[in-house]
Design an enzyme around this catalytic site. Structure first.
Site, mmCIF file in Angstrom:
data_model
loop_
_atom_site.group_PDB
_atom_site.id
_atom_site.type_symbol
_atom_site.label_atom_id
_atom_site.label_comp_id
_atom_site.label_asym_id
_atom_site.label_seq_id
_atom_site.Cartn_x
_atom_site.Cartn_y
_atom_site.Cartn_z
ATOM 1 N N ARG A 68 42.050 54.196 -5.603
ATOM 2 C CA ARG A 68 41.002 53.322 -6.124
ATOM 3 C C ARG A 68 40.350 52.583 -4.953
ATOM 4 N NH1 ARG A 68 42.464 49.182 -10.739
ATOM 5 N NH2 ARG A 68 43.863 48.452 -9.140
ATOM 6 N N LYS A 175 60.724 59.112 -4.139
ATOM 7 C CA LYS A 175 61.638 58.209 -4.812
ATOM 8 C C LYS A 175 60.961 56.860 -4.999
ATOM 9 C CE LYS A 175 64.622 55.822 -2.189
ATOM 10 N NZ LYS A 175 64.026 54.816 -1.329
ATOM 11 N N ASP A 204 63.900 63.265 -0.598
ATOM 12 C CA ASP A 204 64.893 62.325 -0.072
ATOM 13 C C ASP A 204 64.766 62.501 1.435
ATOM 14 O OD1 ASP A 204 67.179 61.213 1.119
ATOM 15 O OD2 ASP A 204 68.192 61.239 -0.807
ATOM 16 N N HIS A 205 64.022 61.600 2.072
ATOM 17 C CA HIS A 205 63.634 61.905 3.455
ATOM 18 C C HIS A 205 64.821 61.981 4.417
ATOM 19 C CE1 HIS A 205 63.771 57.551 4.164
ATOM 20 N NE2 HIS A 205 63.720 57.798 5.446
ATOM 21 N N LYS A 209 66.005 64.648 8.133
ATOM 22 C CA LYS A 209 66.362 64.191 9.480
ATOM 23 C C LYS A 209 67.205 65.249 10.183
ATOM 24 C CE LYS A 209 66.284 59.274 8.285
ATOM 25 N NZ LYS A 209 65.405 58.498 9.151
ATOM 26 N N GLU A 243 70.152 48.155 8.280
ATOM 27 C CA GLU A 243 68.794 47.928 8.766
ATOM 28 C C GLU A 243 68.682 46.499 9.258
ATOM 29 O OE1 GLU A 243 65.570 50.303 6.595
ATOM 30 O OE2 GLU A 243 66.782 49.435 5.012
ATOM 31 N N ASP A 262 68.053 51.476 -4.091
ATOM 32 C CA ASP A 262 67.068 51.896 -3.096
ATOM 33 C C ASP A 262 67.614 53.000 -2.196
ATOM 34 O OD1 ASP A 262 64.681 51.831 -1.551
ATOM 35 O OD2 ASP A 262 65.557 50.395 -0.156
ATOM 36 N N HIS A 267 69.941 58.378 -0.502
ATOM 37 C CA HIS A 267 70.303 58.762 0.875
ATOM 38 C C HIS A 267 71.818 58.813 1.100
ATOM 39 C CE1 HIS A 267 66.129 58.045 1.274
ATOM 40 N NE2 HIS A 267 66.151 56.802 1.690
ATOM 41 N N LYS A 365 69.963 45.156 4.307
ATOM 42 C CA LYS A 365 68.797 44.703 5.082
ATOM 43 C C LYS A 365 69.245 43.498 5.895
ATOM 44 C CE LYS A 365 65.515 47.177 2.811
ATOM 45 N NZ LYS A 365 64.892 48.336 3.467
HETATM 46 C C1 BG6 Z 1 63.670 54.172 2.274
HETATM 47 C C2 BG6 Z 1 63.999 52.847 1.627
HETATM 48 O O1 BG6 Z 1 64.022 55.228 1.439
HETATM 49 O O2 BG6 Z 1 64.362 54.285 3.504
HETATM 50 C C3 BG6 Z 1 63.701 51.702 2.562
HETATM 51 O O3 BG6 Z 1 63.248 52.701 0.444
HETATM 52 C C4 BG6 Z 1 64.345 51.915 3.916
HETATM 53 O O4 BG6 Z 1 64.134 50.469 1.999
HETATM 54 C C5 BG6 Z 1 64.007 53.295 4.447
HETATM 55 O O5 BG6 Z 1 63.882 50.917 4.790
HETATM 56 C C6 BG6 Z 1 64.736 53.576 5.735
HETATM 57 O O6 BG6 Z 1 64.321 54.797 6.271
HETATM 58 P P1 BG6 Z 1 64.663 55.175 7.764
HETATM 59 O O7 BG6 Z 1 64.192 56.585 7.902
HETATM 60 O O8 BG6 Z 1 63.902 54.209 8.634
HETATM 61 O O9 BG6 Z 1 66.132 55.014 7.929
#
Ligand code: BG6
Length: 513
Positions: A68, A175, A204-205, A209, A243, A262, A267, A365
């Site tokens: 938008r 996600k 699921d990134h 990796k 993190e 989250d 992950h 976090k």
């Molecule tokens: C995401 C979470 O899937 O992964 C975030 O929603 C998190 O909260 C992030 O910060 C961390 O990704 P990476 O690749 O930096 O470890």
């Protein structure tokens, strides 16, 4: 084998080298919904550029943004250019950019706007003609889950989910995939009402990796680890995703969701599955999912969740020399919020390999520093012929897969301290990606977007895994909901004291990475 000329025949060459040849996407395009979001700017657009820069996208590749905004195609291209310049992994090259920018289009609209979806359809058809995308398009839903149903139904209504003869259409879903089992099942139903399972790619990134894929190489390409990878030698496993950042501008998403939903649901349970599963019969998606699912099905929560789970919430503190606010003072957070920004959970795996070996998962976090690792901690020797004083500096042997940021593998073991006495102390043996390989690792999103365009589903969780993971987490969330508030911990520390006590009760302690 070679032909008469001494040059290998084409087929043999391909067979012999297949896996090392670059995998290049065929004619195709990508449509991103939610193109103005953070993920798109920081990860998706830069990853598309990096792929183009590495020569892995077809010359006519097209990128369509949908959002938008009152933008022309040129405005969109400028936004992508800025994102690429700021966040791409590989150097900026004008000629690569020019070629990519020619295939960029923007469609303004909201998700329930039929006219906008009509424009999207026309845009895609025009790109097929102008750029030779061959009708092959992936639709990337980088939007909050509440919009998934509308977007997929609009795709269906406007005939965008149906691939024209000889081409493909795919849906990429970011996600969070639901917030519990029930909502995930509902979402799956919505998505499957429009797309076949083989068309759906759930992101699921972490699976993209390099270091996570290396878990499979480490375990199954070598002989020296797997014989020890079981309850006879392993004392416990710790999976940490720490993190240092707070929640930044993500209050709207994060509050009410929390750290366990989250990242543990996805992950960390995926890391557990890859660490604990049996060897798959092949590395194709079906065989991998089968093994991951088998081990996830064997995961069991301890009976007393009060003793074996901990959640925390950060309070104001110092990080990197800066004063940072507590979670409840972050912008957009409900000051009464009970959302967890830290979670630690003990899991057991009920199978022959792992019976009695706890897997401790933790994430948070605003912890001491950013680090993700899987530590396989081994039992102590059943008998020690050394004096107790000689071995008081000797810890337990461990193999640590360093997922990030300092990617590699560390093995910790005892060694004699030089000198006349027999004193034994922990030492480490390290493999570091940066030292062993010259190429830098692609970003997870480069790998995953390329896989989507190639139709390679190995690194994408299936709906059964997603649902099973919610089934594991739901009782913990329910327990937390019914019992008090998260434990406070000061930003910049390693989480609440209760988490240390949780391990202490088991006679163990968390690693301080
Ligand atoms: C995401 C979470 O899937 O992964 C975030 O929603 C998190 O909260 C992030 O910060 C961390 O990704 P990476 O690749 O930096 O470890």
């Amino acid at each position: 084998m070679s032909g008469e000329s001494g040059v290998p025949s084409v087929n043999l060459l391909r067979d012999a080298q297949d896996r090392r040849l670059p995998r290049i996407a065929g004619p195709s395009g990508l449509v991103i919904f939610g193109v103005t979001g953070d993920l798109s700017r920081k990860k998706l657009m830069p990853a598309v550029y990096d792929l183009a820069n590495r020569g892995l996208l077809p010359p006519g590749f097209s990128l369509v943004g949908f959002a938008r905004r009152d933008w022309e195609h040129e405005d969109f291209a400028q936004v992508v250019r800025d994102a690429v310049r700021e966040h791409a992994r590989t150097p900026f090259r004008e000629e690569v950019w020019e070629q990519l920018a020619q295939g960029m289009r923007f469609v303004p609209g909201v998700f329930d706007d039929d006219e906008a979806f009509g424009t999207l359809k026309n845009t895609i058809e025009a790109l097929d003609k102008e750029r030779g995308t061959g009708g092959n398009f992936a639709f990337y839903l980088s939007v909050p889950p509440k919009f998934f149903p509308t977007v997929v139904q609009q795709l269906k209504k406007h005939g965008l989910s149906d691939a024209p003869e000889g081409s493909w259409r795919r849906a990429v879903v970011e996600k969070p995939f639901g917030h519990d089992l029930k909502s995930a099942q509902e979402l799956n139903q919505v998505v499957y009402g429009v797309f076949r399972a083989s068309q759906v790619f759930r992101i699921d990134h972490y699976l993209g990796k390099e270091t996570v894929q290396n878990i499979l190489a480490l375990r199954f390409a070598n002989t020296m680890f797997e014989p020890l990878w079981n309850r006879s030698y392993v004392d416990h496993v710790q999976i940490t995703m720490a993190e240092d950042i707070g929640i930044g501008g993500r209050a709207g998403y994060y509050d009410g969701i929390g750290s366990a939903r989250d990242v543990i649901q996805n992950h960390l349970l995926q890391l557990l599955a890859l660490t604990a599963m049996e060897e798959p019969s092949s590395f194709d998606a079906k065989a991998l999912v089968q093994e991951k699912l088998k081990v996830l099905n064997a995961v069991r929560l301890p009976d007393d969740l009060g003793l074996h789970t901990v959640r925390g919430q950060y309070t104001a503190g110092w990080q990197g020399g800066e004063k940072v606010p507590g979670y409840l003072d972050e912008e957009g957070i409900n000051p009464q919020s009970k959302t967890d920004t830290y979670a630690a959970i003990k899991l057991e795996i009920d199978n022959r390999r792992w019976a009695g070996v706890p897997f401790y998962l933790r994430t948070g976090k605003r912890l001491g520093r950013r680090v993700t690792e899987i530590a396989v901690v081994f039992q102590r020797a059943p008998y020690s012929p050394f004096n107790a004083t000689d071995t008081q500096e000797l810890g337990q042997n461990a193999l640590v897969i360093r997922v990030q940021p300092d990617e590699g593998v560390t093995i910790r073991f005892g060694s004699k301290v030089p000198g006349t006495s027999m004193e034994i102390r922990d030492v480490t043996m390290d493999f570091a990606y940066g030292e062993s390989f010259t190429e830098s690792s692609p970003e997870a999103y480069e790998r995953l977007i390329l896989d989507v365009l190639l139709g390679d589903a190995n690194l994408f969780p299936r709906h059964q895994e997603v649902e099973r993971s919610w089934e594991i987490l739901d009782p913990v969330e329910e327990y937390w909901e019914a019992h008090g508030r998260p434990e406070p911990y000061v930003a910049g520390t390693w989480g609440p004291k209760a988490a240390d006590e949780m391990l202490k009760r088991d006679g163990r302690s968390w690693r301080r990475p």
